[in-house]
Design a protein around this motif. Structure first.
Motif, PDB file in Angstrom:
ATOM      1  N   LEU A 164       0.833  -1.194   0.000  1.00 23.02           N
ATOM      2  CA  LEU A 164       0.000   0.000   0.000  1.00 23.02           C
ATOM      3  C   LEU A 164       0.872   1.249   0.000  1.00 23.02           C
ATOM      4  O   LEU A 164       2.008   1.202   0.478  1.00 23.02           O
ATOM      5  N   PRO A 165       0.326   2.385  -0.527  1.00 24.07           N
ATOM      6  CA  PRO A 165      -0.984   2.553  -1.169  1.00 24.07           C
ATOM      7  C   PRO A 165      -0.999   1.967  -2.578  1.00 24.07           C
ATOM      8  O   PRO A 165       0.050   1.744  -3.183  1.00 24.07           O
ATOM      9  N   TYR A 186      -5.578   3.662   0.547  1.00 24.40           N
ATOM     10  CA  TYR A 186      -4.542   3.774   1.574  1.00 24.40           C
ATOM     11  C   TYR A 186      -4.461   2.560   2.498  1.00 24.40           C
ATOM     12  O   TYR A 186      -3.428   2.328   3.118  1.00 24.40           O
ATOM     13  N   ASP A 187      -5.564   1.827   2.638  1.00 21.97           N
ATOM     14  CA  ASP A 187      -5.556   0.742   3.612  1.00 21.97           C
ATOM     15  C   ASP A 187      -6.311  -0.476   3.076  1.00 21.97           C
ATOM     16  O   ASP A 187      -7.057  -0.393   2.107  1.00 21.97           O
ATOM     17  N   GLN A 188      -6.097  -1.617   3.733  1.00 27.53           N
ATOM     18  CA  GLN A 188      -6.691  -2.872   3.291  1.00 27.53           C
ATOM     19  C   GLN A 188      -8.210  -2.814   3.269  1.00 27.53           C
ATOM     20  O   GLN A 188      -8.855  -3.296   2.326  1.00 27.53           O
ATOM     21  N   TYR A 189      -8.809  -2.210   4.303  1.00 27.67           N
ATOM     22  CA  TYR A 189     -10.271  -2.172   4.383  1.00 27.67           C
ATOM     23  C   TYR A 189     -10.880  -1.408   3.213  1.00 27.67           C
ATOM     24  O   TYR A 189     -11.898  -1.805   2.655  1.00 27.67           O
ATOM     25  N   SER A 190     -10.243  -0.300   2.837  1.00 29.60           N
ATOM     26  CA  SER A 190     -10.798   0.538   1.768  1.00 29.60           C
ATOM     27  C   SER A 190     -10.783  -0.163   0.417  1.00 29.60           C
ATOM     28  O   SER A 190     -11.511   0.235  -0.501  1.00 29.60           O
ATOM     29  N   LEU A 236       0.839   7.351   5.388  1.00 34.95           N
ATOM     30  CA  LEU A 236       0.152   6.099   5.103  1.00 34.95           C
ATOM     31  C   LEU A 236      -0.479   5.523   6.370  1.00 34.95           C
ATOM     32  O   LEU A 236      -1.581   4.984   6.336  1.00 34.95           O
ATOM     33  N   SER A 237       0.211   5.658   7.483  1.00 33.08           N
ATOM     34  CA  SER A 237      -0.314   5.125   8.742  1.00 33.08           C
ATOM     35  C   SER A 237      -1.464   5.962   9.286  1.00 33.08           C
ATOM     36  O   SER A 237      -2.322   5.465  10.024  1.00 33.08           O
ATOM     37  N   ASN A 239      -3.577   8.010   7.209  1.00 32.47           N
ATOM     38  CA  ASN A 239      -4.682   8.127   6.263  1.00 32.47           C
ATOM     39  C   ASN A 239      -5.392   6.786   6.076  1.00 32.47           C
ATOM     40  O   ASN A 239      -4.794   5.721   6.215  1.00 32.47           O
ATOM     41  N   ALA A 240      -6.662   6.885   5.735  1.00 42.61           N
ATOM     42  CA  ALA A 240      -7.451   5.696   5.439  1.00 42.61           C
ATOM     43  C   ALA A 240      -8.490   6.062   4.392  1.00 42.61           C
ATOM     44  O   ALA A 240      -8.792   7.233   4.171  1.00 42.61           O
TER      45      ALA A 240
END
Length: 340
Positions: A164-165, A186-190, A236-237, A239-240
């Motif tokens: 990511l991203p 930005y993240d796995q969930y998104s 990165l840590s 933002n989501a």
């Protein structure tokens, strides 16, 4: 103005030397290159600008609109067919026309164009080339194709080992605005919020500058464009979610005159671009395309091709009128020499 009104005399279909009224002045003896064009109204407006048409006429090049309501073989005669229309039906019409009229140069072959209209295959030739020499190395970002089921994307990304991203791009490039709508996840969930079919590309920090490399036959022109800013580990840590943005290279302003860090703004080495363009012309079978290239931030010689576009917006390319008309003229002269 009708074609027969443009051409005052024609020798049994062989335009070795025709009398053409140029720019409304007295007829001049020139070897006319007739270019039939089938373009969208948007493309006509951006590409067939008065300066281009005027320069073309002075060089003995005539642009003639192709009537899509009539059989293509009933029109012309053409030396070159210039097109950018979508759809299988149009592609088949062009393929049939190429078989019936091998003497006509079609820019470019429909099957070659289709190859770069699918992002699953678009960059494969660049990856296979794996270009590396004294001037630098050219590759592609690692990517993953997702055709369905957004809920499976996080697991697929983990298995592929992508970092990511990630930039998400629609799988197919069909000329629509949606096909150029990109997202940055930005993240796995998104990732589950994305809409397949799509391609996920690792985002490579590149100093917020993109190099747009226009290719017209053997001619190459490079311009700088502002791009997405770098993403730090800290950002990165924090933002989501998914950040959606339009096609960067079209939406952004030119960066050619901006006050940029020389390490970021320095154009890719000319010999490297010439070799890359030469190889891709051969592998792709295209003569009208552009490459979106980035330099990995912190390096001077590590480049990535992130997109390839067929028949791009040449109207934004400096001196495109001279470059394009010289190219068309070279094609016409090449055909004339073969007839002789």
């Amino acid at each position: 103005m009708r074609l027969m009104e443009e051409i005052a005399r024609q020798k049994d279909g062989d335009r070795d030397e025709e009398v053409v009224s140029i720019g409304g002045g007295l007829p001049q003896h020139v070897k006319v290159v007739i270019v039939g064009y089938a373009l969208t109204s948007k493309k006509i407006k951006s590409f067939l600008q008065p300066k281009l048409e005027g320069l073309a006429r002075n060089k003995g090049i005539l642009f003639v609109a192709i009537d899509q309501s009539r059989p293509l073989s009933d029109q012309g005669p053409f030396d070159i067919v210039l097109h950018k229309l979508s759809g299988r039906e149009w592609g088949q019409i062009l393929e049939d026309y190429r078989k019936m009229h091998p003497e006509v140069t079609v820019l470019d072959p429909p099957d070659a164009i289709q190859h770069v209209h699918n992002r699953q295959y678009m960059l494969q030739d660049v990856a296979d080339l794996n270009l590396s020499d004294a001037y630098g190395k050219v590759g592609v970002p690692r990517q993953l194709v997702i055709k369905k089921d957004p809920s499976s994307i996080p697991d697929a990304v983990s298995k592929a080992g992508l970092m990511l991203p990630l930039v998400a791009k629609p799988l197919l490039v069909d000329g629509s605005a949606k096909s150029h709508q990109h997202s940055l996840a930005y993240d796995q969930y998104s990732l589950q919020k994305l809409e397949p079919p799509l391609v996920l590309q690792e985002f490579v920090n590149h100093g917020g500058v993109l190099f747009k490399v226009y290719i017209v036959g053997e001619a190459i022109k490079v311009v700088r464009r502002f791009s997405l800013p770098d993403v730090s580990k800290r950002e990165l840590s924090k933002n989501a979610g998914v950040f959606r943005f339009p096609r960067v290279s079209c939406a952004a302003a030119s960066a050619d005159d901006a006050d940029l860090d020389p390490c970021v703004a320095e154009l890719p080495p000319r010999p490297l671009l010439e070799r890359l363009a030469r190889e891709l012309r051969r592998r792709l079978g295209l003569r009208l395309f552009n490459l979106d290239i980035i330099r990995e931030h912190g390096t001077r010689d590590r480049f990535y091709v992130i997109d390839i576009n067929y028949f791009p917006g040449y109207g934004k390319m400096p001196e495109y009128e001279h470059i394009f008309t010289d190219f068309l003229l070279s094609l016409g002269q090449s055909k004339y020499k073969k007839r002789c």
